[in-house]
Design a protein around this motif. Sequence first.
Motif, PDB file in Angstrom:
ATOM      1  N   ILE A   1      31.036  -4.247   8.007  1.00 46.03           N
ATOM      2  CA  ILE A   1      30.416  -4.806   9.213  1.00 46.03           C
ATOM      3  C   ILE A   1      30.809  -6.271   9.418  1.00 46.03           C
ATOM      4  O   ILE A   1      30.560  -6.839  10.463  1.00 46.03           O
ATOM      5  CB  ILE A   1      28.868  -4.657   9.184  1.00 46.03           C
ATOM      6  CG1 ILE A   1      28.260  -5.277   7.922  1.00 46.03           C
ATOM      7  CG2 ILE A   1      28.468  -3.208   9.280  1.00 46.03           C
ATOM      8  CD1 ILE A   1      26.750  -5.109   7.822  1.00 46.03           C
ATOM      9  N   GLU A   2      31.436  -6.876   8.410  1.00 46.08           N
ATOM     10  CA  GLU A   2      31.891  -8.264   8.546  1.00 46.08           C
ATOM     11  C   GLU A   2      33.389  -8.331   8.857  1.00 46.08           C
ATOM     12  O   GLU A   2      34.010  -9.389   8.720  1.00 46.08           O
ATOM     13  CB  GLU A   2      31.643  -9.061   7.251  1.00 46.08           C
ATOM     14  CG  GLU A   2      30.370  -8.766   6.518  1.00 46.08           C
ATOM     15  CD  GLU A   2      29.210  -9.646   6.935  1.00 46.08           C
ATOM     16  OE1 GLU A   2      29.170 -10.029   8.122  1.00 46.08           O
ATOM     17  OE2 GLU A   2      28.363  -9.933   6.075  1.00 46.08           O
ATOM     18  N   THR A   3      34.004  -7.213   9.257  1.00 49.24           N
ATOM     19  CA  THR A   3      35.450  -7.171   9.489  1.00 49.24           C
ATOM     20  C   THR A   3      35.935  -8.281  10.420  1.00 49.24           C
ATOM     21  O   THR A   3      36.938  -8.948  10.145  1.00 49.24           O
ATOM     22  CB  THR A   3      35.832  -5.789  10.065  1.00 49.24           C
ATOM     23  OG1 THR A   3      35.588  -4.819   9.054  1.00 49.24           O
ATOM     24  CG2 THR A   3      37.294  -5.731  10.468  1.00 49.24           C
TER      25      THR A   3
ATOM     26  N   LYS B   1      20.687 -18.699   3.827  1.00 52.26           N
ATOM     27  CA  LYS B   1      19.791 -17.580   3.498  1.00 52.26           C
ATOM     28  C   LYS B   1      20.490 -16.225   3.536  1.00 52.26           C
ATOM     29  O   LYS B   1      19.880 -15.204   3.827  1.00 52.26           O
ATOM     30  CB  LYS B   1      18.574 -17.593   4.418  1.00 52.26           C
ATOM     31  CG  LYS B   1      17.719 -18.796   4.131  1.00 52.26           C
ATOM     32  CD  LYS B   1      16.503 -18.889   4.978  1.00 52.26           C
ATOM     33  CE  LYS B   1      15.713 -20.107   4.551  1.00 52.26           C
ATOM     34  NZ  LYS B   1      14.671 -20.462   5.472  1.00 52.26           N
ATOM     35  N   HIS B   2      21.776 -16.238   3.264  1.00 47.13           N
ATOM     36  CA  HIS B   2      22.528 -14.985   3.274  1.00 47.13           C
ATOM     37  C   HIS B   2      23.579 -14.935   2.164  1.00 47.13           C
ATOM     38  O   HIS B   2      23.561 -14.026   1.347  1.00 47.13           O
ATOM     39  CB  HIS B   2      23.163 -14.800   4.670  1.00 47.13           C
ATOM     40  CG  HIS B   2      24.131 -13.651   4.745  1.00 47.13           C
ATOM     41  ND1 HIS B   2      24.520 -13.079   5.927  1.00 47.13           N
ATOM     42  CD2 HIS B   2      24.799 -12.969   3.798  1.00 47.13           C
ATOM     43  CE1 HIS B   2      25.370 -12.091   5.707  1.00 47.13           C
ATOM     44  NE2 HIS B   2      25.562 -12.010   4.412  1.00 47.13           N
ATOM     45  N   GLY B   3      24.482 -15.916   2.089  1.00 44.21           N
ATOM     46  CA  GLY B   3      25.527 -15.828   1.065  1.00 44.21           C
ATOM     47  C   GLY B   3      26.607 -16.865   1.274  1.00 44.21           C
ATOM     48  O   GLY B   3      26.380 -17.915   1.887  1.00 44.21           O
TER      49      GLY B   3
ATOM     50  N   ASP C   1      36.944 -13.911   0.570  1.00 43.13           N
ATOM     51  CA  ASP C   1      35.966 -13.282  -0.339  1.00 43.13           C
ATOM     52  C   ASP C   1      34.548 -13.639   0.102  1.00 43.13           C
ATOM     53  O   ASP C   1      34.270 -14.800   0.402  1.00 43.13           O
ATOM     54  CB  ASP C   1      36.150 -13.810  -1.778  1.00 43.13           C
ATOM     55  CG  ASP C   1      37.520 -13.499  -2.356  1.00 43.13           C
ATOM     56  OD1 ASP C   1      38.405 -13.058  -1.596  1.00 43.13           O
ATOM     57  OD2 ASP C   1      37.707 -13.706  -3.577  1.00 43.13           O
ATOM     58  N   HIS C   2      33.654 -12.655   0.073  1.00 42.22           N
ATOM     59  CA  HIS C   2      32.254 -12.910   0.461  1.00 42.22           C
ATOM     60  C   HIS C   2      31.305 -12.329  -0.587  1.00 42.22           C
ATOM     61  O   HIS C   2      31.448 -11.175  -0.980  1.00 42.22           O
ATOM     62  CB  HIS C   2      31.975 -12.275   1.827  1.00 42.22           C
ATOM     63  CG  HIS C   2      30.528 -12.238   2.202  1.00 42.22           C
ATOM     64  ND1 HIS C   2      29.707 -13.331   2.075  1.00 42.22           N
ATOM     65  CD2 HIS C   2      29.743 -11.242   2.695  1.00 42.22           C
ATOM     66  CE1 HIS C   2      28.484 -13.005   2.480  1.00 42.22           C
ATOM     67  NE2 HIS C   2      28.471 -11.738   2.851  1.00 42.22           N
ATOM     68  N   THR C   3      30.358 -13.142  -1.047  1.00 39.77           N
ATOM     69  CA  THR C   3      29.349 -12.666  -2.004  1.00 39.77           C
ATOM     70  C   THR C   3      27.963 -13.170  -1.604  1.00 39.77           C
ATOM     71  O   THR C   3      27.844 -14.046  -0.737  1.00 39.77           O
ATOM     72  CB  THR C   3      29.622 -13.174  -3.440  1.00 39.77           C
ATOM     73  OG1 THR C   3      29.305 -14.574  -3.506  1.00 39.77           O
ATOM     74  CG2 THR C   3      31.057 -12.944  -3.878  1.00 39.77           C
ATOM     75  N   HIS C   4      26.946 -12.599  -2.262  1.00 36.09           N
ATOM     76  CA  HIS C   4      25.561 -13.072  -2.113  1.00 36.09           C
ATOM     77  C   HIS C   4      25.141 -13.667  -3.465  1.00 36.09           C
ATOM     78  O   HIS C   4      24.176 -13.229  -4.072  1.00 36.09           O
ATOM     79  CB  HIS C   4      24.627 -11.919  -1.729  1.00 36.09           C
ATOM     80  CG  HIS C   4      25.047 -11.167  -0.509  1.00 36.09           C
ATOM     81  ND1 HIS C   4      24.814  -9.821  -0.337  1.00 36.09           N
ATOM     82  CD2 HIS C   4      25.684 -11.578   0.613  1.00 36.09           C
ATOM     83  CE1 HIS C   4      25.297  -9.438   0.842  1.00 36.09           C
ATOM     84  NE2 HIS C   4      25.829 -10.487   1.429  1.00 36.09           N
ATOM     85  N   ALA C   5      25.926 -14.620  -3.960  1.00 40.16           N
ATOM     86  CA  ALA C   5      25.738 -15.155  -5.316  1.00 40.16           C
ATOM     87  C   ALA C   5      24.304 -15.636  -5.558  1.00 40.16           C
ATOM     88  O   ALA C   5      23.717 -16.327  -4.720  1.00 40.16           O
ATOM     89  CB  ALA C   5      26.720 -16.303  -5.544  1.00 40.16           C
TER      90      ALA C   5
HETATM   91 ZN    ZN Z   1      26.759 -10.592   3.420  1.00 39.77          ZN
END
Ligand code: ZN
Length: 684
Positions: free
Chosen positions: A124-126, A199-201, A138-142
């Motif tokens: 959904i983040e394409t 509040k997301h990543g 690169d995407h994370t919710h660290a």
């Molecule tokens: Zn995310």
Amino acid sequence: MQSLWRDDDAERMVAHYVAKGVARDVALRVYTSRLLGGDPKLVLHGGGNTSVKTTMTDFLGASREVLCVKGSGWDLATIEPPGLPALHLQPLRELKKRDKLSDEDMVSFQRSQLLDPNAPNPSIETLLHAFLPHKFVDHTHATALLGITDQPDGKKICAEVYGDRAPLVPYVMPGFAMAKIASAVFEKYPKSEGFILLKHGIFAYGADAREAYERMISLVSLAEARLEKGPRKRLAAVALPAALAPVHEVAPIVRGAIAEVADKADGIWRRQILDFRATPAVLAYVNGADVTRYSQIGVVTPDHTIRTKNWPLVVPPPAADLTGFAAGVKAAVDAFVARYHDYFIRHNKRAEPNKTELDPLPRVVLVPGLGLFGAGKSKKDAQIAADIAENTIAVIADAEATGRYEAVSEADMFDVEYWSLEQAKLGKGADAALARHVAVVTGGGSGIGAATAAAFAKQGAAVAVFDKNADAAKAVAKKIGGLGVGCDVNDTKSVRSAFDQVCAAFGGVDILVSNAGAAWQGKIGEVSDEILRQSFELNFFSHQTVAKNAVRIMRAQGTGGCLLFNVSKQAVNPGPDFGPYGLPKAATLFLSRQYALDYGAEGIRSNAVNADRVLTGMLTPDFAKERAAKRGITVDEYMRDGNLLRREVKASDVADAFVSLALANKTTAAVTTVDGGNIAAALR
Ligand code: ZN
């Protein structure tokens, strides 16, 4: 946080995939995606996403610029090249010129740009990945990042920690709007290494796989350092009862309370399987004096809501005697359900189109003094909920130790929870017939028991395999993804301990298949009392012992249940010299009916299967050989010739009969015959 990048590991993975025709860029994308996915402090269960921009040859042989981005349903920890579907990049970038794009249009346009029309739906983040110029994103919710951003002054803290290295993107719903805002922020800070989604990543990017990955590690390390800086407040502990009840006694009460009646008239329950955690961090959190405040603020990153709901259920501490505990849990669940319903009504008013309310049951239960339970339709889902709950605890504990925890608004949580693209991540389709059920099978290490354990697992049940031979029980359990327990059904202590283990592992018991047995022979007027009593111990009393334990747990849950007994045809049609076997089996058949009578009003059904001549049952191969030889026929003929249908009865046939009785919701006190037809043993 250390970089786990190793040149030789990376090259090994490249060599492995290039040999299979995968591009080097994609192989490296797989390598660092797995590094990120393998660390729960960065990525949990399907969270996060990654991409690479590269060129590929299309169907007509032309070289095309593509974006390979994580596909829906894949996990970064175990991703393979097909988990990174390729999309034509240029058309995706064209969308940046638009002001608005509906979710439906976004999803269908993305699908239309796939090189392989059978590929999974791209993330959904394409579009966010496509709008950024970098080759690797690169995407994370660290965890550490959420610990600093999920605070009232999270914006200020992040600005101090990151400055222009990673500028801030205000909270917006994932999808087109977020992609637009993020790309505008990037254009303002073209030298940035990533950005923080409040509040997301976090996103990190780079010209190659290593750069993007190591920027992620270094940015998250800054958050870790910030959390370690300065004094940390400890959570104040609440006073607990002097003695607490053990998890195996608490679990069935909790499990029963968080089940929902799916069909009241038919007594069908929507149950959940539980997974228990009690690490020092979990205990410090659930024992906090303020737990009912900080645990009820909301999820640490919005997409956790589909796995854990927005809030966990908090129940009273379970004092050792458990007096009043069940009532306290029920009151807490009623309040939880009412709050969820109210939350839905309030936010659904502005939803367009209006949504259908999801089930209001909690997925995480905090038990002061004891620990936490994750809940779900399967053991795996329960584990995912528990893993996310542990991660939530780490984030909230960090935020509370250095400041105060704050989540996105309730409205934002609602929008994500009820977003069709989030719900799609859970997959569609009906549950398996016995999903949400816990089944115990005794004598499950071999023969009919092993086949029955496998049949229940196939229908989606969480299965506990009991066998006197613990190794055999564990081997069967391993094959079917269940729990193997060494259990001597003749020993009441061993039985109690085995059921305790099932309650601790799954939360309770819904179905018992009391199958363990053995055949003793002897002419009834001459057989020793010792033999007869031995047979009664195993073929009658052990059935009573396991049934009693199962009923105790079923009654604690209050959601009905199902007892199934393996009685032989000996129970209705005695064979010569088989008195020592047939007598206790006849008593067990009666036992099944007595349970049906005494517990029917509580929704507990009791049925029996009357099987005959199953080569892996009481009939040993040697015995079959001997009988066949006596008649001058082959074993195969012996197995078939003894019944009306002339078909061999297999262990799997008996297993199927147990499954069908477990599903027959209006059937109790019945006997199902599985013998290929034996008119002398027909019930009358
Ligand atoms: Zn995310």
